[in-house]
Design a protein around this motif. Structure first.
Motif, PDB file in Angstrom:
ATOM      1  N   CYS A   1       0.840  -1.208   0.000  1.00  6.13           N
ATOM      2  CA  CYS A   1       0.000   0.000   0.000  1.00  6.13           C
ATOM      3  C   CYS A   1       0.873   1.255   0.000  1.00  6.13           C
ATOM      4  O   CYS A   1       1.783   1.394   0.819  1.00  6.13           O
TER       5      CYS A   1
ATOM      6  N   CYS B   1      -7.597  -0.370   5.718  1.00  8.64           N
ATOM      7  CA  CYS B   1      -7.135   0.849   5.063  1.00  8.64           C
ATOM      8  C   CYS B   1      -8.154   1.278   4.001  1.00  8.64           C
ATOM      9  O   CYS B   1      -8.653   0.455   3.240  1.00  8.64           O
ATOM     10  N   ALA B   2      -8.440   2.559   3.955  1.00  6.61           N
ATOM     11  CA  ALA B   2      -9.403   3.089   2.982  1.00  6.61           C
ATOM     12  C   ALA B   2      -8.826   3.156   1.573  1.00  6.61           C
ATOM     13  O   ALA B   2      -9.570   3.309   0.616  1.00  6.61           O
ATOM     14  N   HIS B   3      -7.506   3.039   1.430  1.00  7.10           N
ATOM     15  CA  HIS B   3      -6.888   3.129   0.107  1.00  7.10           C
ATOM     16  C   HIS B   3      -6.710   1.763  -0.548  1.00  7.10           C
ATOM     17  O   HIS B   3      -7.176   1.544  -1.654  1.00  7.10           O
ATOM     18  N   CYS B   4      -6.055   0.854   0.119  1.00  5.69           N
ATOM     19  CA  CYS B   4      -5.746  -0.433  -0.509  1.00  5.69           C
ATOM     20  C   CYS B   4      -6.794  -1.505  -0.249  1.00  5.69           C
ATOM     21  O   CYS B   4      -6.775  -2.551  -0.881  1.00  5.69           O
TER      22      CYS B   4
ATOM     23  N   ARG C   1     -10.412  -0.846  -0.049  1.00  2.55           N
ATOM     24  CA  ARG C   1     -11.598   0.006  -0.138  1.00  2.55           C
ATOM     25  C   ARG C   1     -12.892  -0.733   0.227  1.00  2.55           C
ATOM     26  O   ARG C   1     -13.687  -0.246   1.027  1.00  2.55           O
ATOM     27  N   GLU C   2     -13.120  -1.924  -0.333  1.00  2.00           N
ATOM     28  CA  GLU C   2     -14.373  -2.647  -0.061  1.00  2.00           C
ATOM     29  C   GLU C   2     -14.489  -3.044   1.405  1.00  2.00           C
ATOM     30  O   GLU C   2     -15.550  -2.888   2.017  1.00  2.00           O
TER      31      GLU C   2
ATOM     32  N   TYR D   1     -12.959  -1.628   3.886  1.00  2.00           N
ATOM     33  CA  TYR D   1     -13.099  -0.392   4.661  1.00  2.00           C
ATOM     34  C   TYR D   1     -14.555   0.071   4.644  1.00  2.00           C
ATOM     35  O   TYR D   1     -15.104   0.434   5.685  1.00  2.00           O
ATOM     36  N   ASN D   2     -15.195   0.074   3.466  1.00  2.00           N
ATOM     37  CA  ASN D   2     -16.595   0.513   3.366  1.00  2.00           C
ATOM     38  C   ASN D   2     -17.512  -0.378   4.199  1.00  2.00           C
ATOM     39  O   ASN D   2     -18.432   0.117   4.858  1.00  2.00           O
TER      40      ASN D   2
ATOM     41  N   LYS E   1     -16.907   0.546   7.780  1.00  4.54           N
ATOM     42  CA  LYS E   1     -17.496   1.872   8.020  1.00  4.54           C
ATOM     43  C   LYS E   1     -19.014   1.763   8.221  1.00  4.54           C
ATOM     44  O   LYS E   1     -19.559   2.374   9.140  1.00  4.54           O
TER      45      LYS E   1
END
Length: 88
Positions: free
Chosen positions: A43, A71-74, A76-77, A79-80, A83
């Motif tokens: 990342c 991590c919201a960058h590497c 994303r799914e 993380y969502n 969240k």
């Protein structure tokens, strides 16, 4: 969880020991101890963090058990999903 600084006395020895553990399959996830975030070892965001904040995990489950979030960058799914589950 293994702290980056605990892998050796010098930067060279830490990097060599880290690579050895990754190749052996003993570490697959990196994280930031201060922000409690984990992500892939490649990342871009993770590579920019301070060495003293870096930690490594055997797998994603170990990171989650330690209270880290994806991590919201590497990741994303994931993380969502995290969240949405945590109302952030």
């Amino acid at each position: 969880m293994i702290r980056h600084q605990d892998l050796g006395e010098t930067q060279f020895s830490r990097n060599r020991n880290l690579l050895k553990l990754v190749r052996q399959g003993k570490l697959s996830i990196g994280g930031n101890h201060i922000d409690k975030i984990y992500g892939r070892l490649n990342c871009k965001s993770g590579k920019r963090m301070n060495v003293q904040n870096r930690v490594f995990f055997t797998d994603e489950n170990e990171a989650l058990q330690a209270g880290y979030r994806p991590c919201a960058h590497c990741m994303r799914e994931k993380y969502n999903k995290w969240k949405n589950q945590n109302g952030k």
